[in-house]
Each structure stands twice: as C-alpha cells, then as structure tokens.
Design a protein around this motif. Sequence first.
Motif, PDB file in Angstrom:
ATOM      1  N   PHE A  64     -51.287  -5.862  51.261  1.00 29.69           N
ATOM      2  CA  PHE A  64     -51.418  -5.675  49.814  1.00 29.69           C
ATOM      3  C   PHE A  64     -52.884  -5.576  49.412  1.00 29.69           C
ATOM      4  O   PHE A  64     -53.258  -4.749  48.592  1.00 29.69           O
ATOM      5  CB  PHE A  64     -50.772  -6.836  49.056  1.00 29.69           C
ATOM      6  N   GLN A  85     -34.570   1.897  54.341  1.00 28.99           N
ATOM      7  CA  GLN A  85     -34.358   1.476  52.948  1.00 28.99           C
ATOM      8  C   GLN A  85     -33.972   2.675  52.087  1.00 28.99           C
ATOM      9  O   GLN A  85     -33.037   2.598  51.289  1.00 28.99           O
ATOM     10  CB  GLN A  85     -35.630   0.822  52.401  1.00 28.99           C
ATOM     11  N   LEU A  86     -34.684   3.795  52.280  1.00 31.91           N
ATOM     12  CA  LEU A  86     -34.380   4.992  51.486  1.00 31.91           C
ATOM     13  C   LEU A  86     -32.968   5.486  51.775  1.00 31.91           C
ATOM     14  O   LEU A  86     -32.219   5.845  50.874  1.00 31.91           O
ATOM     15  CB  LEU A  86     -35.395   6.097  51.787  1.00 31.91           C
ATOM     16  N   GLN A 101     -53.882   4.568  43.435  1.00 33.15           N
ATOM     17  CA  GLN A 101     -53.160   4.972  44.643  1.00 33.15           C
ATOM     18  C   GLN A 101     -52.114   6.033  44.328  1.00 33.15           C
ATOM     19  O   GLN A 101     -51.619   6.707  45.212  1.00 33.15           O
ATOM     20  CB  GLN A 101     -52.482   3.769  45.304  1.00 33.15           C
ATOM     21  N   SER A 113     -43.643  -0.928  54.988  1.00 30.52           N
ATOM     22  CA  SER A 113     -42.791  -0.214  54.038  1.00 30.52           C
ATOM     23  C   SER A 113     -43.111  -0.621  52.601  1.00 30.52           C
ATOM     24  O   SER A 113     -42.807   0.105  51.674  1.00 30.52           O
ATOM     25  CB  SER A 113     -41.315  -0.478  54.341  1.00 30.52           C
ATOM     26  N   VAL A 114     -43.766  -1.796  52.410  1.00 31.31           N
ATOM     27  CA  VAL A 114     -44.062  -2.226  51.034  1.00 31.31           C
ATOM     28  C   VAL A 114     -45.125  -1.369  50.369  1.00 31.31           C
ATOM     29  O   VAL A 114     -45.227  -1.354  49.149  1.00 31.31           O
ATOM     30  CB  VAL A 114     -44.506  -3.710  50.954  1.00 31.31           C
ATOM     31  N   ILE A 115     -45.934  -0.651  51.155  1.00 28.27           N
ATOM     32  CA  ILE A 115     -46.898   0.239  50.505  1.00 28.27           C
ATOM     33  C   ILE A 115     -46.403   1.678  50.578  1.00 28.27           C
ATOM     34  O   ILE A 115     -47.184   2.621  50.541  1.00 28.27           O
ATOM     35  CB  ILE A 115     -48.328   0.106  51.086  1.00 28.27           C
ATOM     36  N   GLY A 116     -45.086   1.820  50.661  1.00 32.46           N
ATOM     37  CA  GLY A 116     -44.502   3.152  50.564  1.00 32.46           C
ATOM     38  C   GLY A 116     -44.635   3.986  51.812  1.00 32.46           C
ATOM     39  O   GLY A 116     -44.435   5.191  51.778  1.00 32.46           O
ATOM     40  N   ILE A 173     -44.242   8.423  46.362  1.00 32.08           N
ATOM     41  CA  ILE A 173     -44.439   7.202  47.146  1.00 32.08           C
ATOM     42  C   ILE A 173     -43.473   6.138  46.609  1.00 32.08           C
ATOM     43  O   ILE A 173     -43.493   5.834  45.420  1.00 32.08           O
ATOM     44  CB  ILE A 173     -45.890   6.679  47.044  1.00 32.08           C
ATOM     45  N   SER A 174     -42.628   5.592  47.472  1.00 29.52           N
ATOM     46  CA  SER A 174     -41.608   4.633  47.014  1.00 29.52           C
ATOM     47  C   SER A 174     -42.045   3.203  47.282  1.00 29.52           C
ATOM     48  O   SER A 174     -42.364   2.852  48.415  1.00 29.52           O
ATOM     49  CB  SER A 174     -40.295   4.876  47.745  1.00 29.52           C
ATOM     50  N   PHE A 175     -42.033   2.385  46.241  1.00 29.76           N
ATOM     51  CA  PHE A 175     -42.408   0.981  46.379  1.00 29.76           C
ATOM     52  C   PHE A 175     -41.188   0.083  46.172  1.00 29.76           C
ATOM     53  O   PHE A 175     -40.156   0.528  45.695  1.00 29.76           O
ATOM     54  CB  PHE A 175     -43.494   0.623  45.365  1.00 29.76           C
ATOM     55  N   TYR A 201     -54.455  -2.258  50.546  1.00 31.77           N
ATOM     56  CA  TYR A 201     -53.964  -1.068  49.829  1.00 31.77           C
ATOM     57  C   TYR A 201     -54.197  -1.153  48.324  1.00 31.77           C
ATOM     58  O   TYR A 201     -54.709  -0.222  47.709  1.00 31.77           O
ATOM     59  CB  TYR A 201     -52.477  -0.872  50.123  1.00 31.77           C
ATOM     60  N   PHE A 202     -53.825  -2.289  47.723  1.00 32.65           N
ATOM     61  CA  PHE A 202     -53.910  -2.405  46.263  1.00 32.65           C
ATOM     62  C   PHE A 202     -55.212  -3.050  45.799  1.00 32.65           C
ATOM     63  O   PHE A 202     -55.645  -2.837  44.678  1.00 32.65           O
ATOM     64  CB  PHE A 202     -52.753  -3.253  45.722  1.00 32.65           C
ATOM     65  N   GLY A 217     -38.924   1.682  56.275  1.00 32.38           N
ATOM     66  CA  GLY A 217     -39.008   2.382  54.996  1.00 32.38           C
ATOM     67  C   GLY A 217     -37.938   3.457  54.884  1.00 32.38           C
ATOM     68  O   GLY A 217     -37.258   3.586  53.865  1.00 32.38           O
ATOM     69  N   ASN A 258     -51.818   5.493  52.036  1.00 34.89           N
ATOM     70  CA  ASN A 258     -51.004   4.439  52.639  1.00 34.89           C
ATOM     71  C   ASN A 258     -50.992   4.530  54.169  1.00 34.89           C
ATOM     72  O   ASN A 258     -50.866   3.528  54.856  1.00 34.89           O
ATOM     73  CB  ASN A 258     -49.585   4.378  52.049  1.00 34.89           C
TER      74      ASN A 258
END
Lengths: 238, 273
Positions: free
Chosen positions: A72, A176-177, B191, A164-167, B175-177, A75-76, A173, A87
């Motif tokens: 986090f 999940q999709l 981002q 996967s938390v940063i897309g 982009i999926s969060f 990235y953020f 990931g 990402n």
Amino acid sequence: MNDFYYVLSRYLPMFLEGMKTTATVSVFGFLLAFGIGLAGAAARQSNSRIAAAIAGVYVEVIRNTPMLLQIFIIYFGLPSIGLKFSNYQAAIIALGISGGGYLIEIFRSGFAAIPRGQREAANTLGLSPADTYFSVLLPQAMRIVYPPTVGQFLQMVLGSSLLSVIGLTEITGQAQLISEETFMSMPTFIIALLAYLILTNVISLCATVAGRFLFKPPLHIVQGRMNGPRIFPRRAKG
Amino acid sequence: MTRNLIDFAKLAVAGMALCVAVVSSPAQSQESSSDILKKVLERGTVRVGECMGLAPFAVYNASNEPEGYDIDIANELGTGLGVKVEIVNVDPAARIPSLETGKVDVVFCDTTRTLDRLKRVSFTDTYDVTGTVIMSAKDTPVNSLAELEGKSVAIVKGTPYGDLVKKAAPTAEVISFNSPADIVTAVKQGQATAAIENSAFLNYAAKLDPSFHVTSDSVIELYYNSFAIPQGQPNWLAFLNEFIFELNTSGKNAALYKKWFGVEPPFPLNPKF
C-alpha cells in the motif's frame, strides 16, 4: 462439477494470463531481492558500522511489518513524495524489497557458515579482498544458501497474491474478477489454487535440476515433508 | 528424481480428489433448504452483510461502531423483526459468496439488481436509487464516459462499471481495487485519472476533499438497489419486501436519506420507463 468445467473452459486464457503475470513479477521481484540480499549481507558483515547498522535496520523493519502495508505504501503512499509507479512496477518493487529483507538474513547465515580458516587461508595466499569474496567465499556460501533461497522464491510467488489489492491481475486478481463475473467462487478459487500449485512445483523441479549443474559436487535437494528443502548427502551407490 | 515424480503425482491426485469432493458437495442445497426467517427468529439475531467503508452507507465511526444510512436501515430491520442486529463486514466482491455459504442472512451494500446476479441470488424491492458519476482531479477534469478514452479508470471489483467503461471508451485502462476507499485514494495519488462509482458515495468523497471534480448525476442509466438474499427463500423475501414497503411509505427512508446525504432522494424509487 459442471461449474468447474464451465469456469475452466471459458476462463482458461484469463488464468494463463494471470500465471504469466505472477511468474513475471515474481522473477523480476526475485532478481531485485537477490541484489538487495547480496548487498545487504555484505554490508552486515562489513567493517563499516554505519553500513552494518543500515542493513540491520532494513532487515528488522521489512521482516517485522506486514507485506500488505508495504505494498500500500509503495503504491498509494510514495506518490505523495513524487515517486509514482504503475501497479506492475510497484508490484516488482514491493516483492523485491520484502524478499530482500529475508534474503539478507539467508545470505548472511550462508557466509557465517563458512569456516574462518577459508578467509584466513585466502589472506595468507595473498588474494585481494575482491578475489577472496568472489572466488572463495561466494561460491561456498551460494551452495549453502541455495535451498533456503529457492524456498524464499517460492514464498514470493505465493506472496504475490497480495498484489491483487493494487489492481494487479495476477492469479488471485484474475480469480476475483472471474468469480464476480460468474459468481462461481468455489470452482474459480480451486482452479487458482491449482495454478499456484503447478507454478511452484515447476519451479521446485527446475531448481532441483539446476542445483545439480550449478554446483560441484552436484547438490541434491530433497523436499522434506516437514522442514522445507534440505541438502541431503549423496547416497552411496550400491 | 523418480521419488520426486512419484511424490508429485501423489500430491496432484490428492489435490484433484479434494477439488472433486468440495465442488460436488451439496453444501449449498442444504443451506437453502431451511427457512432463513424462521432461523433468524429462533436465533434472535439477524446477520446483515455490509460493505464497511462505503461512506456514508456504512462506515466505522471514531469509537469503532458501525454507522451510516445502511446501518440505520439494518437497525430498523432489527426492530421490525424484534431481534438483535449483527453487522458483518463483507468485501463488495464477497457479497454473493457470503450469501451462498450462509455467512449472512441478507446483504445490503447498496447492491444493484442485474439479470446476471439474479441467476445466483434473489433481490428484494428497491430501497435506494443511485446514479453513477465519474470523479477526477480538478486539474485534469473528466466530464463524460467518452472522455475516459486512453485514460486509467479505478473501479471496485465486483461492480458492473468495468464492462461499461470498456464499451464507452475501449482504450481506457481499467484498474480494479478491493474497496471503495481505494479508488478514491488512487485518484488522489494520481494512480488513476478517474474513478467511477455510485453518485452518493463519490459526491460524499468530493465533499470531504475539494480537490476532486465530479460529473453531473448520472452519466449512465439509474441503478435500482436492493437487499440480496439466497435463492429459494419465499418467506424471507416476503418479509423483507413488506419491510421495505413500510420503510418507504412511512417516509422513514426519505428521512434517513436526508440525514446521511444532506439532500432529498434525487430519484423516485419507482422507475418511469
């Protein structure tokens, strides 16, 4: 069981894409971690107290904080000070920084396991510090650290699921999709599990084979049931 | 080497056996064969799935208590049933699995009814109507779906916005969060150029941080949001529909909307075609 086939037949390309992403970020992350590990282990053992302290703090901070938060922050958080990564880049950096913390300790223990006499003998023979490091210490240490390093690489492959938390659309990931699109969460996550199983076992197998050619005498690794990879003495033929 | 291969084969067989056992197990049908309404009344607790973090629908306040529009409605439901309310935090993406595995009795989460979702769960009548807006930074404002062309867009996993963006702006990068808060952070930190979500949430986020620009409501058709429950629960569905009917006719729903969003509900609960 029908759900299982449905998900597999329809979303196989997405799973393969996810495996590719997982493998790519893991490999590049590992290369970065390997560099950090070697530099850090050298720093921890160097005569410079400052370098040793920096490496020591790095190891303690990285190994004692959750990787999820490290991801986090990279990235953020870092864009706040003008460091912006996609990402993909953030994923590789996070894996590298985190894996590096563990590899420093693995490498340090590898160097520490080499008898003092080796270094002293090299000194006596008049080898330069660089020659001592690259020709005497490093080859012996690599042999010792090879199995735990492979283990760490596998940990990084599994740890990449956090990305996967940063897309990032790696295996988790993608799963999940897919599970949101189909609502078939159970089959989807089991297929994802198998994807990891295939990936890690292929890596293990390659590492075992590579261990035989990289070292002289050949390294025999047997995957222990309880204790992770171990070095086994070569069995006598008979 | 041979031993390795044999070990690997054993492992693979065991893995496959596990998969077959899990996938073909009838856990789902067992779960839905019993009446949820009866179970809730017997248990004395209703477990409401909420996507905590979707302000101001459901958030944790300073003393770590859940609060928000959805939470108030959950408490109304508890009063109507005469039972205690247990708020269960679920990920937006885990809403439907949580229902299917019986972790919660009902999911609120401002869940939009879609035909795809109806294949797996049942929906109640509408309790809330939302528009969809696009949020971006004030310096690089985005005013329509088409303007997303070539830009990066943050969405929450499990929402229908990804397909929507790809249709309107094929070159946009989606982009999926995992959480609604993440898409706001992604835009804030550059981002992603824009985020797309329901108007109530993004307008609330923009009110807290004036550096955001939000499009007018709504850039696409309206979404009619309901509670989601497991399939095959006629009694439970009838109870919840009556609850929502009374919530709407008594004016309580409108009052709660005003309390949390600061405005009257912008769209009528019944669509005009």
